[in-house]
Design a protein around this motif. Structure first.
Motif, PDB file in Angstrom:
ATOM      1  N   GLU A 106      12.122   0.995  -7.095  1.00  0.00           N
ATOM      2  CA  GLU A 106      10.323   0.937  -6.720  1.00  0.00           C
ATOM      3  C   GLU A 106      10.355   2.416  -5.553  1.00  0.00           C
ATOM      4  O   GLU A 106      11.638   2.452  -4.556  1.00  0.00           O
ATOM      5  CB  GLU A 106      10.178  -0.137  -5.640  1.00  0.00           C
ATOM      6  N   LYS A 107       9.209   3.240  -5.166  1.00  0.00           N
ATOM      7  CA  LYS A 107       9.136   4.155  -4.062  1.00  0.00           C
ATOM      8  C   LYS A 107       7.871   4.057  -3.153  1.00  0.00           C
ATOM      9  O   LYS A 107       7.480   3.734  -3.952  1.00  0.00           O
ATOM     10  CB  LYS A 107      10.191   5.067  -4.343  1.00  0.00           C
ATOM     11  N   ARG A 108       8.073   4.733  -2.433  1.00  0.00           N
ATOM     12  CA  ARG A 108       6.974   4.986  -1.461  1.00  0.00           C
ATOM     13  C   ARG A 108       6.132   6.020  -1.859  1.00  0.00           C
ATOM     14  O   ARG A 108       6.334   6.917  -1.776  1.00  0.00           O
ATOM     15  CB  ARG A 108       6.540   4.917   0.093  1.00  0.00           C
ATOM     16  N   ALA A 109       5.431   6.093  -2.054  1.00  0.00           N
ATOM     17  CA  ALA A 109       4.536   7.666  -2.754  1.00  0.00           C
ATOM     18  C   ALA A 109       3.969   8.254  -1.349  1.00  0.00           C
ATOM     19  O   ALA A 109       3.977   8.414  -0.436  1.00  0.00           O
ATOM     20  CB  ALA A 109       2.979   7.177  -4.057  1.00  0.00           C
ATOM     21  N   ALA A 110       3.572   9.438  -2.171  1.00  0.00           N
ATOM     22  CA  ALA A 110       3.258  10.390  -0.615  1.00  0.00           C
ATOM     23  C   ALA A 110       1.616  10.060  -0.718  1.00  0.00           C
ATOM     24  O   ALA A 110       0.812   8.882  -1.437  1.00  0.00           O
ATOM     25  CB  ALA A 110       2.699  12.096  -1.609  1.00  0.00           C
TER      26      ALA A 110
ATOM     27  N   ALA B 110       0.508  -1.187  -0.222  1.00  0.00           N
ATOM     28  CA  ALA B 110       0.269   0.099  -0.204  1.00  0.00           C
ATOM     29  C   ALA B 110       0.524   1.730   0.022  1.00  0.00           C
ATOM     30  O   ALA B 110       1.554   1.538   0.680  1.00  0.00           O
ATOM     31  CB  ALA B 110      -0.839   0.389   1.770  1.00  0.00           C
ATOM     32  N   GLY B 111       0.689   2.125  -1.211  1.00  0.00           N
ATOM     33  CA  GLY B 111       1.105   3.006  -0.576  1.00  0.00           C
ATOM     34  C   GLY B 111       2.964   3.633  -1.553  1.00  0.00           C
ATOM     35  O   GLY B 111       2.908   3.866  -1.994  1.00  0.00           O
ATOM     36  N   TRP B 112       3.066   2.636  -2.280  1.00  0.00           N
ATOM     37  CA  TRP B 112       3.559   1.929  -3.259  1.00  0.00           C
ATOM     38  C   TRP B 112       3.794   2.474  -4.445  1.00  0.00           C
ATOM     39  O   TRP B 112       2.793   2.200  -5.117  1.00  0.00           O
ATOM     40  CB  TRP B 112       4.642   0.369  -2.720  1.00  0.00           C
ATOM     41  N   GLU B 113       4.877   3.599  -5.431  1.00  0.00           N
ATOM     42  CA  GLU B 113       4.971   3.290  -6.477  1.00  0.00           C
ATOM     43  C   GLU B 113       6.099   2.620  -7.358  1.00  0.00           C
ATOM     44  O   GLU B 113       7.505   2.166  -6.908  1.00  0.00           O
ATOM     45  CB  GLU B 113       4.844   4.641  -7.071  1.00  0.00           C
ATOM     46  N   VAL B 114       6.209   1.549  -8.361  1.00  0.00           N
ATOM     47  CA  VAL B 114       6.690   1.216  -9.747  1.00  0.00           C
ATOM     48  C   VAL B 114       7.254   1.764 -10.509  1.00  0.00           C
ATOM     49  O   VAL B 114       5.471   1.495 -11.327  1.00  0.00           O
ATOM     50  CB  VAL B 114       6.199  -0.715  -8.995  1.00  0.00           C
ATOM     51  N   TYR B 115       7.296   1.756 -10.953  1.00  0.00           N
ATOM     52  CA  TYR B 115       8.106   1.943 -12.634  1.00  0.00           C
ATOM     53  C   TYR B 115       8.943   1.264 -13.058  1.00  0.00           C
ATOM     54  O   TYR B 115       9.800   0.498 -13.037  1.00  0.00           O
ATOM     55  CB  TYR B 115       9.152   3.425 -12.424  1.00  0.00           C
TER      56      TYR B 115
END
Length: 310
Positions: free
Chosen positions: A164-168, A89-94
């Motif tokens: 991969e990073k945690r989004a706002a 939850a809240g993560w983004e994958v590029y």
């Protein structure tokens, strides 16, 4: 296609091209009788699941173009994240997506990428991304180009997870145009003898369970309607509801009703009125004025929407 037309085609449709002698590393599919697939795939064709970069994916092919995006005379291709529950939850994958078309005349692959957005971002609200205008049907079906020969073609994909990073913190709000109102009726007997707080039988509205909470001797906290067990953390539910007490006294039916709109969440799972009706009204039960010492408590509940924070 001459060099000028090739460059113009690439710029106009935002697709970059390169060539590879090696097949795609992650997914490859041979399609026989493409014309039949084209005829029966108005809503697209989804591939089987494949894995790349630690995630599971599917490739969606629109042989006639994605009509939802008003694409015509082009093939559309999209990458879809499968098994989304595995995405935190809240993560983004590029993702860097490369689509392969086999040139059957030369034995090499045409590699297509989105020139404008090379890294596709996947997250809880965006589970698919791709290229609306991958290649024109005119170019694809021209046998001299080698992509479609004897009505057969080969399509593939490479999917590279770049970061991969945690989004706002994000909040997803979903409101409903058409909401169903549920009415729950609760028959309360021996009212004058009640001391303890009573709960009604639970009932379901908007995929959540609710109940009426009755305080026969009053309640300074004013909590009247809730079942917190079905309210997920970090979520809110917009509810319109009314509570009504119906009773017969001196052969006459009376009622007291109040209504409100509230947002319910795990930290505020209940809401009501501490001064709903005067206790003096029911003290007459002992004098026989309160018919059969019985009353009805009714709740009408409408769930209008939900909000989820990720």
């Amino acid at each position: 296609m001459d060099l000028f037309n090739f460059i113009t085609h690439s710029l106009n449709h935002g697709v970059s091209r390169s060539y590879s002698d090696s097949p795609p590393a992650h997914y490859i599919k041979k399609i026989k009788s493409f014309s039949v697939l084209k005829k029966h795939s108005a809503h697209g064709h989804q591939s089987t699941e494949f894995e790349a970069g630690g995630y599971k994916w599917k490739l969606a092919l629109y042989p006639n173009g994605n009509k939802k995006k008003n694409v015509e005379d082009f093939i559309s291709v999209y990458l879809e994240m499968d098994g989304v529950k595995l995405l935190q939850a809240g993560w983004e994958v590029y993702v860097d997506l490369r689509v392969f078309l086999l040139d059957q005349n030369k034995g090499s692959y045409l590699v297509l990428q989105d020139r404008n957005i090379k890294q596709k971002c996947f997250h809880g609200a965006m589970l698919d991304a791709g290229i609306d205008k991958l290649i024109s049907l005119k170019e694809f079906t021209d046998a001299s180009n080698g992509y479609l020969v004897n009505d057969d073609c080969v399509v593939g994909a490479e999917v590279f997870v770049c970061k991969e990073k945690r989004a706002a913190k994000a909040e997803f709000l979903s409101m409903s145009y058409y909401s169903f109102t549920y009415k729950h009726v609760w028959n309360v007997e021996n009212f004058s003898k009640l001391d303890a707080i009573l709960d009604s039988e639970p009932f379901t509205v908007g995929n959540k369970k609710w109940k009426i909470v009755l305080h026969p001797k009053g309640d300074s906290n004013g909590k009247a309607l809730a079942d917190p067990e079905t309210l997920p953390p970090r979520s809110k539910t917009c509810v319109e509801f009314s509570l009504r007490i119906v009773y017969r006294m001196n052969r006459k039916t009376n009622h007291c009703q109040k209504a409100t709109n509230q947002w319910f969440d795990a930290s505020s799972p209940s809401w009501g009125w501490s001064h709903f009706i005067a206790l003096d009204t029911f003290s007459k039960a002992g004098k026989g004025d309160f018919v059969k010492d019985t009353c009805l408590v009714e709740a009408e509940v409408t769930v209008h929407g939900n909000s989820q924070i990720v």
